[in-house]
Design a protein around this motif. Structure first.
Motif, short mmCIF file in Angstrom:
data_model
loop_
_atom_site.label_atom_id
_atom_site.label_comp_id
_atom_site.label_asym_id
_atom_site.label_seq_id
_atom_site.Cartn_x
_atom_site.Cartn_y
_atom_site.Cartn_z
N LEU A 15 53.02 43.39 37.46
CA LEU A 15 52.37 42.26 36.81
C LEU A 15 53.41 41.33 36.20
O LEU A 15 53.33 40.11 36.31
CB LEU A 15 51.41 42.74 35.72
N GLN A 18 56.00 40.09 39.34
CA GLN A 18 55.47 39.31 40.46
C GLN A 18 54.39 38.30 40.08
O GLN A 18 54.16 37.37 40.82
CB GLN A 18 54.89 40.26 41.51
N ARG A 19 53.72 38.51 38.97
CA ARG A 19 52.58 37.66 38.68
C ARG A 19 52.74 36.81 37.42
O ARG A 19 51.82 36.13 37.02
CB ARG A 19 51.31 38.50 38.58
N TRP A 21 53.26 37.70 34.17
CA TRP A 21 52.75 38.23 32.92
C TRP A 21 53.93 38.54 32.00
O TRP A 21 55.06 38.68 32.42
CB TRP A 21 51.96 39.52 33.17
N GLN A 52 42.80 46.42 39.88
CA GLN A 52 43.01 45.05 40.35
C GLN A 52 41.88 44.13 39.88
O GLN A 52 42.13 42.97 39.54
CB GLN A 52 43.09 45.04 41.87
N GLU A 59 43.15 37.11 34.69
CA GLU A 59 43.86 35.92 35.17
C GLU A 59 42.93 34.72 35.32
O GLU A 59 43.39 33.58 35.30
CB GLU A 59 44.55 36.22 36.50
N ARG A 78 56.54 32.89 42.35
CA ARG A 78 56.15 34.27 42.62
C ARG A 78 54.64 34.46 42.60
O ARG A 78 54.11 35.37 43.22
CB ARG A 78 56.78 35.21 41.59
N ARG A 79 53.94 33.63 41.86
CA ARG A 79 52.48 33.78 41.78
C ARG A 79 51.81 33.54 43.13
O ARG A 79 50.74 34.03 43.39
CB ARG A 79 51.91 32.82 40.73
N THR A 83 50.91 40.34 45.85
CA THR A 83 51.31 41.38 44.91
C THR A 83 51.02 42.74 45.51
O THR A 83 49.97 42.95 46.11
CB THR A 83 50.53 41.22 43.59
#
Length: 139
Positions: A15, A18-19, A21, A52, A59, A78-79, A83
């Protein structure tokens, strides 16, 4: 336990990596993890796994959307990338927590280390002439 067999799992480290956070957002928006497993990288904290569907719900919220809009270009690309997710049977030694909503997590953000300055010793002429300690007589 086959409780989450229909759900895909995402690691807390993915998280953040890669996302987009942060640890504070993970604790504030997701709370306690759905499952834990031992960390294969030595004696460290266990790996935290989140479902997930919980991640996608968080999100979609306004708090995370404001944070994602503030990401710099070198972080936001990266978003758009996929993922990694795992099925629960792909993770070794997965331990499901009973009720993550009832577990409170308290995140203490890292504070910068402050260097303690050594006190400057007094000049030799200012040192007292007597002993540096006092003898305590009990009788």
């Amino acid at each position: 336990m086959d409780r989450g067999s229909c759900h895909r799992l995402i690691r807390a480290s993915d998280l953040k990596r890669q996302r987009g956070w942060t640890e504070t957002l993970v604790v504030a928006l997701l709370g306690a993890p759905d499952a834990l497993c031992p960390n294969p990288h030595g004696f460290r904290a266990p790996m935290r796994w989140y479902r997930q569907d919980r991640v996608l719900d968080a999100e979609a919220g306004e708090v995370f959307r404001r944070r994602a809009d503030r990401l710099a270009p070198h972080q936001s690309w990266r978003r758009a990338q996929p993922t990694r997710t795992w099925a629960p049977d792909e993770v070794d030694h997965l331990e499901w927590l009973d009720d993550p909503a009832r577990i409170a997590l308290f995140h203490a953000p890292r504070r910068p280390r402050l260097r303690r300055r050594r006190p400057t010793p007094p000049p030799p002429s200012a040192a007292p002439a007597g002993p540096r300690f006092e003898v305590l007589r009990l009788f």
